[in-house]
Design an enzyme around this catalytic site. Sequence first.
Site, PDB file in Angstrom:
ATOM      1  N   ASN A  28       0.826  -1.215   0.000  1.00 36.25           N
ATOM      2  CA  ASN A  28       0.000   0.000   0.000  1.00 36.25           C
ATOM      3  C   ASN A  28       0.861   1.265   0.000  1.00 36.25           C
ATOM      4  O   ASN A  28       0.357   2.359   0.230  1.00 36.25           O
ATOM      5  CB  ASN A  28      -0.912   0.028   1.222  1.00 36.25           C
ATOM      6  CG  ASN A  28      -1.915  -1.108   1.193  1.00 36.25           C
ATOM      7  OD1 ASN A  28      -2.459  -1.442   0.149  1.00 36.25           O
ATOM      8  ND2 ASN A  28      -2.152  -1.718   2.347  1.00 36.25           N
ATOM      9  N   HIS A  49     -14.271  -1.728   5.334  1.00 29.47           N
ATOM     10  CA  HIS A  49     -13.164  -2.517   5.880  1.00 29.47           C
ATOM     11  C   HIS A  49     -13.539  -3.162   7.217  1.00 29.47           C
ATOM     12  O   HIS A  49     -14.355  -2.626   7.976  1.00 29.47           O
ATOM     13  CB  HIS A  49     -11.968  -1.580   6.093  1.00 29.47           C
ATOM     14  CG  HIS A  49     -10.711  -2.271   6.478  1.00 29.47           C
ATOM     15  ND1 HIS A  49     -10.244  -2.300   7.767  1.00 29.47           N
ATOM     16  CD2 HIS A  49      -9.827  -2.978   5.737  1.00 29.47           C
ATOM     17  CE1 HIS A  49      -9.112  -2.977   7.804  1.00 29.47           C
ATOM     18  NE2 HIS A  49      -8.837  -3.403   6.592  1.00 29.47           N
ATOM     19  N   GLU A  62     -16.098   4.228   2.994  1.00 30.91           N
ATOM     20  CA  GLU A  62     -14.700   4.502   2.634  1.00 30.91           C
ATOM     21  C   GLU A  62     -14.681   5.413   1.427  1.00 30.91           C
ATOM     22  O   GLU A  62     -15.631   5.397   0.636  1.00 30.91           O
ATOM     23  CB  GLU A  62     -13.980   3.191   2.275  1.00 30.91           C
ATOM     24  CG  GLU A  62     -13.763   2.299   3.459  1.00 30.91           C
ATOM     25  CD  GLU A  62     -13.161   0.947   3.089  1.00 30.91           C
ATOM     26  OE1 GLU A  62     -12.423   0.854   2.098  1.00 30.91           O
ATOM     27  OE2 GLU A  62     -13.448  -0.012   3.814  1.00 30.91           O
ATOM     28  N   SER A  72     -10.913  -0.620  -0.224  1.00 29.93           N
ATOM     29  CA  SER A  72      -9.605  -1.253  -0.103  1.00 29.93           C
ATOM     30  C   SER A  72      -9.408  -2.468  -0.997  1.00 29.93           C
ATOM     31  O   SER A  72      -8.290  -2.743  -1.418  1.00 29.93           O
ATOM     32  CB  SER A  72      -9.362  -1.652   1.353  1.00 29.93           C
ATOM     33  OG  SER A  72     -10.349  -2.572   1.785  1.00 29.93           O
ATOM     34  N   ASP A 117     -13.736   6.895   5.806  1.00 26.79           N
ATOM     35  CA  ASP A 117     -12.411   6.295   5.974  1.00 26.79           C
ATOM     36  C   ASP A 117     -11.596   6.596   4.720  1.00 26.79           C
ATOM     37  O   ASP A 117     -11.876   6.065   3.639  1.00 26.79           O
ATOM     38  CB  ASP A 117     -12.568   4.781   6.189  1.00 26.79           C
ATOM     39  CG  ASP A 117     -11.232   4.103   6.482  1.00 26.79           C
ATOM     40  OD1 ASP A 117     -10.182   4.678   6.128  1.00 26.79           O
ATOM     41  OD2 ASP A 117     -11.246   3.007   7.066  1.00 26.79           O
ATOM     42  N   HIS A 154      -7.327   4.793   1.864  1.00 26.54           N
ATOM     43  CA  HIS A 154      -6.718   4.622   0.539  1.00 26.54           C
ATOM     44  C   HIS A 154      -6.896   5.845  -0.360  1.00 26.54           C
ATOM     45  O   HIS A 154      -6.405   5.854  -1.485  1.00 26.54           O
ATOM     46  CB  HIS A 154      -7.279   3.363  -0.132  1.00 26.54           C
ATOM     47  CG  HIS A 154      -6.969   2.120   0.647  1.00 26.54           C
ATOM     48  ND1 HIS A 154      -5.768   1.457   0.545  1.00 26.54           N
ATOM     49  CD2 HIS A 154      -7.685   1.449   1.589  1.00 26.54           C
ATOM     50  CE1 HIS A 154      -5.768   0.409   1.373  1.00 26.54           C
ATOM     51  NE2 HIS A 154      -6.921   0.396   2.012  1.00 26.54           N
ATOM     52  N   LYS A 187      -0.650   3.616   4.648  1.00 29.78           N
ATOM     53  CA  LYS A 187      -0.750   3.359   3.200  1.00 29.78           C
ATOM     54  C   LYS A 187       0.163   4.348   2.460  1.00 29.78           C
ATOM     55  O   LYS A 187       1.356   4.194   2.510  1.00 29.78           O
ATOM     56  CB  LYS A 187      -2.202   3.468   2.727  1.00 29.78           C
ATOM     57  CG  LYS A 187      -3.234   2.876   3.670  1.00 29.78           C
ATOM     58  CD  LYS A 187      -3.159   1.382   3.823  1.00 29.78           C
ATOM     59  CE  LYS A 187      -4.319   0.846   4.617  1.00 29.78           C
ATOM     60  NZ  LYS A 187      -4.016  -0.113   5.639  1.00 29.78           N
TER      61      LYS A 187
HETATM   62  C1  LIG Z   1     -10.027   0.979   4.488  1.00 28.53           C
HETATM   63  C2  LIG Z   1      -9.097   0.632   5.609  1.00 28.53           C
HETATM   64  N1  LIG Z   1      -9.324   1.173   6.817  1.00 28.53           N
HETATM   65  C3  LIG Z   1      -8.535   0.881   7.872  1.00 28.53           C
HETATM   66  C4  LIG Z   1      -7.461   0.032   7.746  1.00 28.53           C
HETATM   67  C5  LIG Z   1      -6.622  -0.294   8.937  1.00 28.53           C
HETATM   68  O1  LIG Z   1      -5.443   0.458   8.908  1.00 28.53           O
HETATM   69  P1  LIG Z   1      -4.119  -0.071   9.613  1.00 28.53           P
HETATM   70  O2  LIG Z   1      -3.552  -1.118   8.715  1.00 28.53           O
HETATM   71  O3  LIG Z   1      -3.274   1.155   9.699  1.00 28.53           O
HETATM   72  O4  LIG Z   1      -4.482  -0.607  10.931  1.00 28.53           O
HETATM   73  C6  LIG Z   1      -7.165  -0.518   6.497  1.00 28.53           C
HETATM   74  C7  LIG Z   1      -5.995  -1.409   6.358  1.00 28.53           C
HETATM   75  O5  LIG Z   1      -5.898  -2.333   5.674  1.00 28.53           O
HETATM   76  C8  LIG Z   1      -8.014  -0.228   5.405  1.00 28.53           C
HETATM   77  O6  LIG Z   1      -7.808  -0.778   4.207  1.00 28.53           O
END
Ligand SMILES: Cc1ncc(COP(=O)(O)O)c(C=O)c1O
Length: 396
Positions: A50, A142, A185, A189, A214, A217, A248
């Site tokens: 990422n 996610h 989001e 993801s 969120d 990405h 990321k």
């Molecule tokens: C959309 C999304 N939110 C939150 C997270 C969690 O983030 P972290 O890996 O920093 O814990 C991810 C990680 O894969 C993600 O893809």
Amino acid sequence: MSNQLLNELLDQQLYSRRKSQQWRVRHAIGLLDSTHVELYGRRLVNFASNDYLGLTHHPRVLEAAREAVVRCGMGSGGSPLITGYSLEQQAAEAAIARWKQAEAAVLLASGYQTAQAVVQTLAAAVKRHGPGGRFLLDKLCHASLIDAAGGSGVGFRVFPHNHLGKLERLLAAAPEGQLQVVITESIFSMDGDAADLAGLAEVKAKRPFVLVLDEAHGSGVYGPAGAGYAAECGLESVVDIAIVTLSKALGLAGGAVCGSGRFCDAVVNCGRAYIYSTSPPAILAAAAVAAIGVLQDEPQRQQRVRGLARRVRRALLDKGIAMCPGDSPIIPVILKSEHRAMEAAERLRDQGLLVIAIRPPTVAANTSRLRITLSSDHSDDEVEALIAAVSPLRFG
Ligand SMILES: Cc1ncc(COP(=O)(O)O)c(C=O)c1O
């Protein structure tokens, strides 16, 4: 000491994972640079990270981290309300808030934890509210958001992916006075497609709700100085609370809540995932400030990765491989069966390319896929090699 009953239960669980081709193993990789790894003695081009902008190895980020670790040491030594909140964290929160044009920000050790803290804070507010409230989540949210909502003690509903008609119906059916919190989001993801933010803005104007976005990405890859997808769309004002991960495009680890000063105060007071966990170290905070500086000073990284994404998407589409529109560096190639996805990943690995097969339960049944991710640091030749290797897969 072993517990026989537990062992039997674990064996059953693991057997079913193996049988359904969902068995997971970890491969210890050697990180060589932002786009290359070593795996079992072989150098591979990494199309699975990422690290969209190559910041994991950016000299400015590394220098800031080096300086901070020498000055402040490694661990933060405590949770934020004891002694774990440092001047470096304070500076990072100010930099993140400025970057996201938010009133305030709170820095946490991971994105997963950030989702927990945000939802716990909202749940605490809902529980004080007579008519109550609920969370409405996009189906492709996610796991961090789904887990947070599921464990919040507040009701939640899932609406079909990007289906704003269904969301509007859920909002219309809500009891009078109940607080509705929509969670989605910006860039999804596993699918790499985008939320319909303009549509959400229209629905919100008709039926008010709190919007949690969120931007894990979207951050770095979209918007002026990488401020995110909402900033790219000019719709920052529609978002009440943004979640940013530093893990990321910023090339680090950690997460941040961005919102009003009042909401961030509430996270500090009610976000259990924030309060009861050791603060991220100063090294991370200092590196975050440096990474945001790079986003501002080197916009060509964002332009390049999105240009590469358009090139790969167009080439694969020309070969008859279904692609969703857009230019996010997350490019899924759906192969349906777990077996086919695993086999395809193995075939790419034989050609020196690391791409990971994503299988249920991470994605829905019969949508196993290769999840290709691009970085601005990939060379043109590497991207051409990827296209050449992926193009025949569907027909193999
Ligand atoms: C959309 C999304 N939110 C939150 C997270 C969690 O983030 P972290 O890996 O920093 O814990 C991810 C990680 O894969 C993600 O893809």
